[in-house]
Design a protein around this motif. Sequence first.
Motif, PDB file in Angstrom:
ATOM      1  N   ILE A   1      -3.932  32.934 -77.728  1.00 21.04           N
ATOM      2  CA  ILE A   1      -4.286  31.614 -78.255  1.00 21.04           C
ATOM      3  C   ILE A   1      -4.198  31.602 -79.778  1.00 21.04           C
ATOM      4  CG2 ILE A   1      -6.201  29.973 -78.531  1.00 21.04           C
ATOM      5  CD1 ILE A   1      -7.075  30.922 -75.672  1.00 21.04           C
ATOM      6  N   ALA A   2      -4.608  32.704 -80.392  1.00 20.11           N
ATOM      7  CA  ALA A   2      -4.631  32.773 -81.858  1.00 20.11           C
ATOM      8  C   ALA A   2      -3.257  33.030 -82.460  1.00 20.11           C
ATOM      9  CB  ALA A   2      -5.597  33.867 -82.309  1.00 20.11           C
ATOM     10  N   ASP A   3      -2.306  33.489 -81.669  1.00 20.13           N
ATOM     11  CA  ASP A   3      -1.003  33.894 -82.190  1.00 20.13           C
ATOM     12  C   ASP A   3      -0.032  32.709 -82.154  1.00 20.13           C
ATOM     13  OD1 ASP A   3       1.400  35.039 -82.845  1.00 20.13           O
ATOM     14  OD2 ASP A   3       1.139  36.800 -81.574  1.00 20.13           O
TER      15      ASP A   3
ATOM     16  N   ILE B   1      -9.864  39.348 -73.871  1.00 13.79           N
ATOM     17  CA  ILE B   1      -9.267  39.897 -75.090  1.00 13.79           C
ATOM     18  C   ILE B   1      -7.842  39.382 -75.248  1.00 13.79           C
ATOM     19  CG2 ILE B   1      -8.510  42.013 -76.241  1.00 13.79           C
ATOM     20  CD1 ILE B   1     -10.813  43.469 -74.747  1.00 13.79           C
ATOM     21  N   ALA B   2      -7.057  39.463 -74.177  1.00 11.63           N
ATOM     22  CA  ALA B   2      -5.665  39.010 -74.237  1.00 11.63           C
ATOM     23  C   ALA B   2      -5.580  37.509 -74.471  1.00 11.63           C
ATOM     24  CB  ALA B   2      -4.944  39.385 -72.942  1.00 11.63           C
TER      25      ALA B   2
ATOM     26  N   THR C   1       4.645  37.322 -85.981  1.00 13.39           N
ATOM     27  CA  THR C   1       3.279  37.474 -85.512  1.00 13.39           C
ATOM     28  C   THR C   1       2.392  37.782 -86.696  1.00 13.39           C
ATOM     29  OG1 THR C   1       3.722  39.806 -85.068  1.00 13.39           O
ATOM     30  CG2 THR C   1       3.952  38.302 -83.211  1.00 13.39           C
ATOM     31  N   ASP C   2       1.125  37.438 -86.548  1.00  9.48           N
ATOM     32  CA  ASP C   2       0.193  37.605 -87.654  1.00  9.48           C
ATOM     33  C   ASP C   2      -0.531  38.945 -87.612  1.00  9.48           C
ATOM     34  OD1 ASP C   2       0.826  35.138 -88.628  1.00  9.48           O
ATOM     35  OD2 ASP C   2      -0.802  34.108 -87.587  1.00  9.48           O
ATOM     36  N   GLU C   3      -0.683  39.530 -86.422  1.00  9.01           N
ATOM     37  CA  GLU C   3      -1.490  40.730 -86.291  1.00  9.01           C
ATOM     38  C   GLU C   3      -0.731  41.939 -86.840  1.00  9.01           C
ATOM     39  OE1 GLU C   3      -4.046  43.002 -82.808  1.00  9.01           O
ATOM     40  OE2 GLU C   3      -3.134  41.049 -82.445  1.00  9.01           O
ATOM     41  N   THR C   4      -1.429  42.780 -87.598  1.00 10.08           N
ATOM     42  CA  THR C   4      -0.808  43.931 -88.234  1.00 10.08           C
ATOM     43  C   THR C   4      -0.180  44.860 -87.204  1.00 10.08           C
ATOM     44  OG1 THR C   4      -2.448  43.853 -89.999  1.00 10.08           O
ATOM     45  CG2 THR C   4      -1.223  45.902 -89.737  1.00 10.08           C
ATOM     46  N   GLY C   5       1.082  45.195 -87.402  1.00  5.60           N
ATOM     47  CA  GLY C   5       1.763  46.137 -86.536  1.00  5.60           C
ATOM     48  C   GLY C   5       2.312  45.542 -85.259  1.00  5.60           C
TER      49      GLY C   5
ATOM     50  N   GLN D   1      -9.489  26.783 -84.153  1.00  6.64           N
ATOM     51  CA  GLN D   1      -8.640  27.166 -85.278  1.00  6.64           C
ATOM     52  C   GLN D   1      -7.154  26.895 -85.017  1.00  6.64           C
ATOM     53  OE1 GLN D   1     -10.198  28.005 -88.077  1.00  6.64           O
ATOM     54  NE2 GLN D   1     -12.067  27.690 -86.885  1.00  6.64           N
ATOM     55  N   THR D   2      -6.845  26.276 -83.895  1.00  6.07           N
ATOM     56  CA  THR D   2      -5.454  25.969 -83.560  1.00  6.07           C
ATOM     57  C   THR D   2      -5.304  24.466 -83.386  1.00  6.07           C
ATOM     58  OG1 THR D   2      -5.642  25.960 -81.129  1.00  6.07           O
ATOM     59  CG2 THR D   2      -5.480  28.102 -82.206  1.00  6.07           C
ATOM     60  N   SER D   3      -4.064  24.045 -83.225  1.00  4.81           N
ATOM     61  CA  SER D   3      -3.807  22.631 -82.926  1.00  4.81           C
ATOM     62  C   SER D   3      -3.472  22.467 -81.451  1.00  4.81           C
ATOM     63  CB  SER D   3      -2.636  22.125 -83.781  1.00  4.81           C
ATOM     64  OG  SER D   3      -1.486  22.923 -83.564  1.00  4.81           O
TER      65      SER D   3
END
Length: 306
Positions: free
Chosen positions: A181-183, A175-176, A11-15, A93-95
């Motif tokens: 979508i970004a992950d 938010i979720a 995953t990209d998000e910190t933590g 920002q996604t494919s």
Amino acid sequence: MTGKPSSAIDTDETGLASEVDLFAANPALFPILQQGARHMIELYDHFPRVARLVAAQQKWLLTQAAYSLHLERDPSDPLSGITAARLLDLIAQTSLASRNTATAFLAELRAYKLVRDVPGSPSKRSRPLEPTEISHEAMSLWFRAQMRSLDLIDQGGRVARLEADPDVFRYAQPIAAKRLIADPAWREPPLSISCFVWTEYGGLILDDFITRIANAEAEDGRHWVEDLRFSELSSHYSLSRTHVRRLFARAEAQGWIGWLDRNGNRNRIWVTADFVEDYKRWQSIKFCALDRAYKEAVRLVDAGAR
């Protein structure tokens, strides 16, 4: 078919990765996931058109994205809400999908009467859409089910808070949705899972398959599957037997599932422990995003109340 090898999941998000690890390692998780999968089957039985439409990963993500646009709609801006252009901006920002795919998806929602034109739109060129009542009900029930699963994991009180204050859902879902979508770890599941969910209606079959796993703990690297019959799956979900067979043939070809004494009286089916671990970790990514979104929504609601 898209997807990543199991070892590539991150995953990209910190933590977030450490939170996902904690969720996935929880011994109570798999039975809760099975219970959640049974609830998804119940939702299918109640909303078959909605469930069939979103039973593939791409359409599931597009549905979450579209609904988030609706919840963030500004009533003073008649052009805000769900439009093809806004949907594309959200996934830019996604494919995830092309312009043609996003436009066709919204047309499909309209054809099934899951969205409708927002009354009073001044633009004939860009007509914002809004979910119909059945879409609202289905999304609300889905979100409540996710909160119930999280409550079962940590004995939290999310469902009670959600029922007491529906604004929590209105804040939390967008938010979720944006986080998921970004992950890339959620968008592109491991290959074992993507061979189902990146196929039309594959999500339905995967949910059903997960409910039939008999042993939560692996035995010699395998879990055993009970009462799986292609004819019943085909009949229940109104799918061709060929389509159902094709889904399992892909998983079998990769060695994730198999049969013992396939042509005999005892037709025992197994699934590898790696497959189940992939599923647990992938679902844990979703739960972490939803939990963080819930907590952020509660803070926003409480701040507004003050």
